[in-house]
Design a protein around this motif. Structure first.
Motif, PDB file in Angstrom:
ATOM      1  N   LEU A 283      -5.468  -6.132  -1.083  1.00  0.00           N
ATOM      2  CA  LEU A 283      -5.760  -6.820   0.657  1.00  0.00           C
ATOM      3  C   LEU A 283      -7.122  -7.307   0.510  1.00  0.00           C
TER       4      LEU A 283
ATOM      5  N   ALA B 228       0.719  -1.101   0.277  1.00  0.00           N
ATOM      6  CA  ALA B 228       0.074   0.148   0.340  1.00  0.00           C
ATOM      7  C   ALA B 228       1.293   1.472   0.797  1.00  0.00           C
TER       8      ALA B 228
ATOM      9  N   PHE C  65      -5.255   0.387  -0.915  1.00  0.00           N
ATOM     10  CA  PHE C  65      -4.833  -0.714  -0.059  1.00  0.00           C
ATOM     11  C   PHE C  65      -5.432  -1.403  -0.859  1.00  0.00           C
TER      12      PHE C  65
END
Length: 487
Positions: free
Chosen positions: A201, A79, A196
Motif C-alpha cells: 500500500l 493483503a 497491508f
C-alpha cells in the motif's frame, strides 16, 4: 542460567513508517488468561501523533482516489494473501491479547481474509446509475466519490474482523484511513497493518495510532481534517463521538450495544434452541454485541428447556484459549471481569435466582486470569437491571411468558435493537417476529450472534446510528453520491 525474554514494543504506523510516539510512553498488553504474561507494549500516543497520521492520510488521499477501483482492490487481494500466510500467528496473538479460544480467533482471521477478497471485488462493481432526464437532449447519471480521510475506531472483542470490515471498504472506495484500535488488542491490529504494508500500500494510505480513547478516539472525532468516523464500541463513547462529529459536520457511523433476545416457542426444536443459546451466550465469553442476553420461553416448555440448558452449560470447559480442551476463555480484562461480577451481584440483589454459575474461578491455573463461570438467572422480571442493561459477559436471564405475542412485547421492551432470534416451526410465529421485532438482524432457528460478511449489519434504536456495515451497504457510508447532468 536463565535467559531473559525480550518483550517487543510495537510502534505507530504513520506515512509508511513504524515510529514511536512523541511521548515515548508505552502501555502493557496483558494476557487475560494469565495476567502475569505481558504480550507486548504499545504506544501511548498524543494529539501530536494523531495530527501527523491525519496529515499523512490527507496528503495521500488525492493520489489514492485517482487509482481505479480495480487497482485499489488489487492491494486488498494482496493483503488477503499475506494474512492467509500468517493466519496461525495472528490468530494466536489475538487469543493471547483478548482471551477467546484459538479456534474462534482462527475462524475470525479466516473471515478477515474473506472480507478483504470480497471488497477487492467491489473495486470492479458499479458506482452509479443512469437516470432519465426530463430534457431529451441531456444525459443524467450518478457516481460515487470517497469521503476523504476516514477515522476508524475499533473495539477489543473482534480484534481482526472489525478493523478489516471497516478498513477494507474505506480503502476500496477511495478513502485513506487513520485507525485507532482498542489498547487491549492493539498488537493484533499492528499485525494486520503489517499485512497491508507487505501488500505494498502506498505511504499514508493507511495509518495506525494507539493510545487512550479520550485523547486519540476523541481527537479523531474532533479533527477538522477527518471527513468520516466509523466506530464500534459502547453507547456512552459512541454518543460523544456523534456529538463531536455532528458539531463540525463530519459523517459518522456507530455500532454499539445490544440486549439480544431469543424466543423459544412451544413448537421449537428444544435441542437446537439449547445449542444455539449456549453458543450465542457463552462463545467469546459472551463478549459480543450480538450475544444472547435474554431467553424468553413459553410456559409449557419452560421447565424442559431450562433443564436441558443448565445441564449442557455445566459441561462447558473453561480455561486458556490456547488449550485445545477449552470451550470458553477468560474475560478480556480485569475491568471486564469486574463489570460481569457487578451485574451478577446486581441480579441477586434484585431477586433473581442463579441456576448455575455466578462465581469467579480462582483455583489452580484459573487463579492467574480473569475467569468467570457461565451464569444463568431465572425468576427475572422485565425491569431488572440484568434484563435491561448490556452485560457483555457470559450471563443470561430466563423469562417465562404465556405466548409468543407476550414474548415479542417483552423482547422489544429494551433500549437496544441489534439482533434477535426465535425458535419455532410455526410460520405465523416467525412471520410475526420478522414484522414486529425491533432489531436490525433477525434470525429464525439460529443463534442471535453472527452475520454473513456479504450482508448488511447494524441495529435499531440505541444499538446504532442507523447506517449499515458490511456487504454492499458499506458503500452508503464510505462514499457520497454525485449527480451529473450533461447537456
Amino acid at each position: 542460567m536463565t535467559t531473559e525474554v525480550q518483550i517487543k514494543t510495537y510502534l505507530n504506523y504513520i506515512n509508511g513508517e513504524w515510529v514511536t510516539s512523541v511521548s515515548s510512553e508505552v502501555e502493557k498488553s496483558l494476557n487475560p488468561a494469565d495476567k502475569s504474561e505481558i504480550v507486548g507494549y504499545v504506544q501511548k500516543s498524543t494529539e501530536v501523533d494523531l495530527n501527523l497520521a491525519v496529515d499523512a492520510a490527507k496528503q495521500t488521499k488525492a493520489k489514492w482516489r485517482k487509482l481505479s477501483g480495480a487497482e485499489r482492490g488489487e492491494y486488498l487481494y494482496k493483503a488477503a494473501q499475506v494474512l492467509d500466510k500468517r493466519i496461525e500467528e495472528i490468530a494466536e496473538c489475538a487469543t493471547r491479547e483478548m482471551g477467546k479460544t484459538f479456534a474462534e480467533t482462527k475462524g475470525e482471521t479466516a473471515r478477515g481474509i474473506a472480507i478483504l477478497k470480497y471488497y477487492a471485488g467491489e473495486g470492479m462493481r458499479k458506482i452509479g446509475d443512469v437516470i432519465p432526464s426530463t430534457d431529451s437532449t441531456a444525459l443524467m447519471f450518478t457516481t460515487r466519490v470517497p469521503l476523504g480521510v476516514v477515522g476508524v475506531i475499533t473495539p477489543w472483542n473482534f480484534p481482526i474482523a472489525i478493523p478489516i470490515w471497516k478498513i477494507a471498504p474505506a480503502l476500496v472506495y477511495g478513502n485513506t484511513v487513520v485507525v485507532k484500535p482498542a489498547t487491549e488488542t492493539a498488537i493484533t491490529c499492528a499485525k494486520i497493518i503489517e499485512c497491508f504494508e507487505e501488500a505494498g500500500l502506498p505511504k499514508g494510505v493507511i495509518n495506525m495510532i494507539t493510545g487512550p480513547g479520550n485523547v486519540i478516539g476523541q481527537g479523531i472525532a474532533e479533527h477538522e481534517d477527518i471527513n468520516g468516523i466509523t466506530f464500534t464500541g459502547s453507547n456512552g463513547v459512541g454518543k460523544r463521538i456523534a456529538q463531536a462529529a455532528l458539531a463540525r459536520g463530519a459523517k459518522y457511523q456507530l455500532e454499539m450495544g445490544g440486549k439480544n433476545p431469543v424466543i423459544v416457542a412451544v413448537d421449537a426444536d428444544l435441542d437446537l434452541a439449547v445449542d444455539a443459546v449456549i453458543a450465542g451466550a457463552f462463545r467469546s465469553t459472551g463478549q459480543k454485541c450480538t450475544a444472547t442476553s435474554r431467553v424468553i420461553i413459553v410456559n409449557e416448555i419452560y421447565e424442559e428447556f431450562k433443564q436441558k440448558l443448565v445441564e449442557k452449560t455445566k459441561e462447558i470447559t473453561i480455561g486458556n484459549g490456547l488449550d485445545n480442551a477449552t470451550w470458553m476463555g477468560p474475560c478480556a480484562s480485569e475491568n471486564q471481569l469486574k463489570n460481569v461480577l457487578y451485574y451478577i451481584n446486581k441480579g441477586l440483589e434484585e431477586g433473581a435466582h442463579i441456576l448455575t454459575g455466578g462465581k469467579r474461578l480462582e483455583e489452580g491455573v484459573q487463579a492467574k486470569g480473569y475467569y468467570v463461570e457461565p451464569t444463568i438467572f431465572e425468576n427475572c422480571t422485565p425491569d431488572m437491571t440484568i434484563v435491561q442493561e448490556e452485560i457483555f459477559g457470559p450471563v443470561i436471564a430466563l423469562l417465562k411468558v404465556n405466548s409468543v405475542e407476550e414474548a415479542l412485547q417483552l423482547a422489544n421492551n429494551v433500549q437496544y435493537g441489534l439482533s434477535a432470534s426465535i425458535f419455532t416451526t410455526n410460520i405465523q410465529h416467525f412471520l410475526s417476529f420478522v414484522d414486529n421485532m425491533e432489531a436490525g438482524l433477525i434470525r429464525i432457528n439460529a443463534e442471535s450472534a453472527g452475520v454473513e460478511l456479504q450482508a448488511p449489519f447494524g441495529g435499531m434504536k440505541n444499538s446504532s446510528s442507523h447506517s449499515r456495515e458490511q456487504g454492499e451497504a458499506a458503500k452508503e457510508f464510505f462514499t457520497s453520491v454525485k449527480t451529473i447532468l450533461v447537456k
